[in-house]
Design a protein around this motif. Structure first.
Motif, PDB file in Angstrom:
ATOM      1  N   GLN A  13      20.942 -23.956 -50.626  1.00 28.93           N
ATOM      2  CA  GLN A  13      20.082 -25.132 -50.520  1.00 28.93           C
ATOM      3  C   GLN A  13      19.569 -25.569 -51.887  1.00 28.93           C
ATOM      4  OE1 GLN A  13      16.910 -24.370 -47.814  1.00 28.93           O
ATOM      5  NE2 GLN A  13      18.198 -24.552 -46.002  1.00 28.93           N
ATOM      6  N   ALA A  14      19.291 -24.630 -52.759  1.00 28.70           N
ATOM      7  CA  ALA A  14      18.749 -24.956 -54.076  1.00 28.70           C
ATOM      8  C   ALA A  14      19.747 -25.735 -54.933  1.00 28.70           C
ATOM      9  CB  ALA A  14      18.336 -23.683 -54.810  1.00 28.70           C
ATOM     10  N   GLU A  15      21.040 -25.632 -54.622  1.00 28.28           N
ATOM     11  CA  GLU A  15      22.066 -26.307 -55.414  1.00 28.28           C
ATOM     12  C   GLU A  15      22.586 -27.588 -54.775  1.00 28.28           C
ATOM     13  OE1 GLU A  15      25.143 -23.521 -56.371  1.00 28.28           O
ATOM     14  OE2 GLU A  15      23.706 -22.048 -57.102  1.00 28.28           O
ATOM     15  N   LEU A  16      22.050 -27.983 -53.636  1.00 26.34           N
ATOM     16  CA  LEU A  16      22.471 -29.231 -53.004  1.00 26.34           C
ATOM     17  C   LEU A  16      21.918 -30.413 -53.793  1.00 26.34           C
ATOM     18  CD1 LEU A  16      21.986 -28.485 -49.207  1.00 26.34           C
ATOM     19  CD2 LEU A  16      24.135 -28.726 -50.437  1.00 26.34           C
ATOM     20  N   PRO A  17      22.678 -31.494 -53.904  1.00 31.28           N
ATOM     21  CA  PRO A  17      22.179 -32.663 -54.640  1.00 31.28           C
ATOM     22  C   PRO A  17      21.013 -33.317 -53.904  1.00 31.28           C
ATOM     23  CG  PRO A  17      24.282 -33.161 -53.612  1.00 31.28           C
ATOM     24  CD  PRO A  17      24.024 -31.696 -53.387  1.00 31.28           C
ATOM     25  N   ASP A  18      20.112 -33.901 -54.663  1.00 30.69           N
ATOM     26  CA  ASP A  18      18.930 -34.538 -54.079  1.00 30.69           C
ATOM     27  C   ASP A  18      19.165 -35.996 -53.701  1.00 30.69           C
ATOM     28  OD1 ASP A  18      17.366 -32.285 -54.205  1.00 30.69           O
ATOM     29  OD2 ASP A  18      16.638 -32.733 -56.224  1.00 30.69           O
ATOM     30  N   GLU A  19      20.200 -36.631 -54.283  1.00 29.33           N
ATOM     31  CA  GLU A  19      20.432 -38.044 -53.993  1.00 29.33           C
ATOM     32  C   GLU A  19      20.897 -38.231 -52.540  1.00 29.33           C
ATOM     33  OE1 GLU A  19      24.060 -36.330 -55.882  1.00 29.33           O
ATOM     34  OE2 GLU A  19      22.071 -36.585 -56.654  1.00 29.33           O
ATOM     35  N   ALA A  20      20.712 -39.415 -52.043  1.00 27.44           N
ATOM     36  CA  ALA A  20      21.061 -39.720 -50.662  1.00 27.44           C
ATOM     37  C   ALA A  20      22.581 -39.747 -50.492  1.00 27.44           C
ATOM     38  CB  ALA A  20      20.471 -41.064 -50.264  1.00 27.44           C
ATOM     39  N   ALA A  21      23.025 -39.169 -49.418  1.00 28.77           N
ATOM     40  CA  ALA A  21      24.448 -39.156 -49.085  1.00 28.77           C
ATOM     41  C   ALA A  21      24.692 -40.170 -47.974  1.00 28.77           C
ATOM     42  CB  ALA A  21      24.870 -37.760 -48.639  1.00 28.77           C
ATOM     43  N   PRO A  22      25.949 -40.604 -47.773  1.00 28.04           N
ATOM     44  CA  PRO A  22      26.225 -41.609 -46.742  1.00 28.04           C
ATOM     45  C   PRO A  22      25.807 -41.175 -45.342  1.00 28.04           C
ATOM     46  CG  PRO A  22      28.198 -41.159 -48.055  1.00 28.04           C
ATOM     47  CD  PRO A  22      27.138 -40.238 -48.510  1.00 28.04           C
ATOM     48  N   PHE A  23      25.844 -39.886 -45.061  1.00 31.83           N
ATOM     49  CA  PHE A  23      25.521 -39.422 -43.714  1.00 31.83           C
ATOM     50  C   PHE A  23      24.155 -38.755 -43.645  1.00 31.83           C
ATOM     51  CE2 PHE A  23      30.176 -39.412 -43.869  1.00 31.83           C
ATOM     52  CZ  PHE A  23      30.400 -40.338 -42.865  1.00 31.83           C
ATOM     53  N   GLY A  24      23.309 -38.986 -44.595  1.00 27.50           N
ATOM     54  CA  GLY A  24      21.956 -38.435 -44.556  1.00 27.50           C
ATOM     55  C   GLY A  24      21.895 -37.016 -45.062  1.00 27.50           C
ATOM     56  N   ASN A  25      21.763 -36.860 -46.362  1.00 20.42           N
ATOM     57  CA  ASN A  25      21.717 -35.528 -46.960  1.00 20.42           C
ATOM     58  C   ASN A  25      20.509 -34.736 -46.491  1.00 20.42           C
ATOM     59  OD1 ASN A  25      22.701 -33.485 -48.501  1.00 20.42           O
ATOM     60  ND2 ASN A  25      21.784 -34.197 -50.398  1.00 20.42           N
ATOM     61  N   GLY A  26      19.403 -35.405 -46.194  1.00 17.86           N
ATOM     62  CA  GLY A  26      18.216 -34.708 -45.705  1.00 17.86           C
ATOM     63  C   GLY A  26      18.476 -34.007 -44.393  1.00 17.86           C
ATOM     64  N   LEU A  27      19.236 -34.643 -43.513  1.00 15.94           N
ATOM     65  CA  LEU A  27      19.583 -34.028 -42.241  1.00 15.94           C
ATOM     66  C   LEU A  27      20.473 -32.818 -42.462  1.00 15.94           C
ATOM     67  CD1 LEU A  27      19.604 -34.110 -39.143  1.00 15.94           C
ATOM     68  CD2 LEU A  27      21.616 -35.570 -39.292  1.00 15.94           C
ATOM     69  N   VAL A  28      21.452 -32.952 -43.355  1.00 15.90           N
ATOM     70  CA  VAL A  28      22.353 -31.840 -43.644  1.00 15.90           C
ATOM     71  C   VAL A  28      21.580 -30.699 -44.276  1.00 15.90           C
ATOM     72  CG1 VAL A  28      24.328 -31.128 -45.031  1.00 15.90           C
ATOM     73  CG2 VAL A  28      24.381 -33.304 -43.849  1.00 15.90           C
ATOM     74  N   ARG A  29      20.672 -31.017 -45.174  1.00 17.39           N
ATOM     75  CA  ARG A  29      19.896 -29.987 -45.855  1.00 17.39           C
ATOM     76  C   ARG A  29      19.057 -29.183 -44.865  1.00 17.39           C
ATOM     77  NH1 ARG A  29      17.911 -28.972 -51.046  1.00 17.39           N
ATOM     78  NH2 ARG A  29      19.006 -30.748 -51.886  1.00 17.39           N
ATOM     79  N   SER A  30      18.490 -29.825 -43.874  1.00 11.86           N
ATOM     80  CA  SER A  30      17.595 -29.118 -42.969  1.00 11.86           C
ATOM     81  C   SER A  30      18.300 -28.544 -41.746  1.00 11.86           C
ATOM     82  CB  SER A  30      16.473 -30.056 -42.518  1.00 11.86           C
ATOM     83  OG  SER A  30      17.027 -31.101 -41.736  1.00 11.86           O
ATOM     84  N   SER A  31      19.452 -29.085 -41.374  1.00 16.93           N
ATOM     85  CA  SER A  31      20.057 -28.646 -40.117  1.00 16.93           C
ATOM     86  C   SER A  31      21.023 -27.487 -40.266  1.00 16.93           C
ATOM     87  CB  SER A  31      20.778 -29.829 -39.454  1.00 16.93           C
ATOM     88  OG  SER A  31      21.861 -30.233 -40.258  1.00 16.93           O
TER      89      SER A  31
END
Length: 116
Positions: free
Chosen positions: A22-40
Motif C-alpha cells: 500500500q505504501a508504494e501505490l501511486p496517489d494520483e487518481a486512476a481511471p477505475f478509482g485508485n482509492g477504492l483499489v487501495r482500500s478494498s
C-alpha cells in the motif's frame, strides 16, 4: 498431504512478496478509482510487513511439518500397542497453534503499522 500444504503456503509467501504494498501505490487518481483499489484489497502495508508475513507463513509450514512428524510417530513405532499416549494430541496441536499465532500476529502487526 504435507507436500500440498508446503506448495500452498510457499506459493502464498511468494505471492505476498510480489504484491505491491500500500505504501508504494501511486496517489494520483486512476481511471477505475485508485482509492477504492487501495482500500478494498488486502495488501501488505510495507515491504517489511510483507516480508514478516511471508516468513510467518513459512514458519507455519514448518510447524505443520513438526506436528505431522509427531503424529507419524504413532504410525511408525515398532511396537504393536494399539494405545495412543495421552500427550500425543497436545504435542501435535502445540506446533500448529504456535505457527498460527505467529501468522495472526504478523497480520495484526501489519494492520497497526501506519502507511508512510
Amino acid at each position: 498431504m504435507y507436500v500440498g500444504v508446503t506448495v500452498l503456503l510457499t506459493a502464498a509467501a511468494e505471492l505476498t512478496l510480489r504484491v505491491t504494498p500500500q505504501a508504494e501505490l501511486p496517489d494520483e487518481a486512476a481511471p477505475f478509482g485508485n482509492g477504492l483499489v487501495r482500500s478494498s484489497l488486502n495488501r501488505p502495508r510495507t515491504r517489511a510487513s510483507a516480508l514478516r508475513t511471508a516468513r510467518a507463513l513459512l514458519v507455519l509450514n514448518a510447524c505443520t511439518g513438526v506436528s505431522l512428524l509427531i503424529g507419524s510417530g504413532v504410525l511408525w513405532r515398532s511396537t504393536a500397542d494399539p494405545e495412543v499416549p495421552g500427550w500425543m494430541f497436545p504435542a501435535m496441536l502445540l506446533p500448529l497453534l504456535a505457527g498460527t499465532a505467529l501468522t495472526v500476529l504478523a497480520a495484526v502487526r501489519d494492520r497497526r503499522t501506519p502507511v508512510n
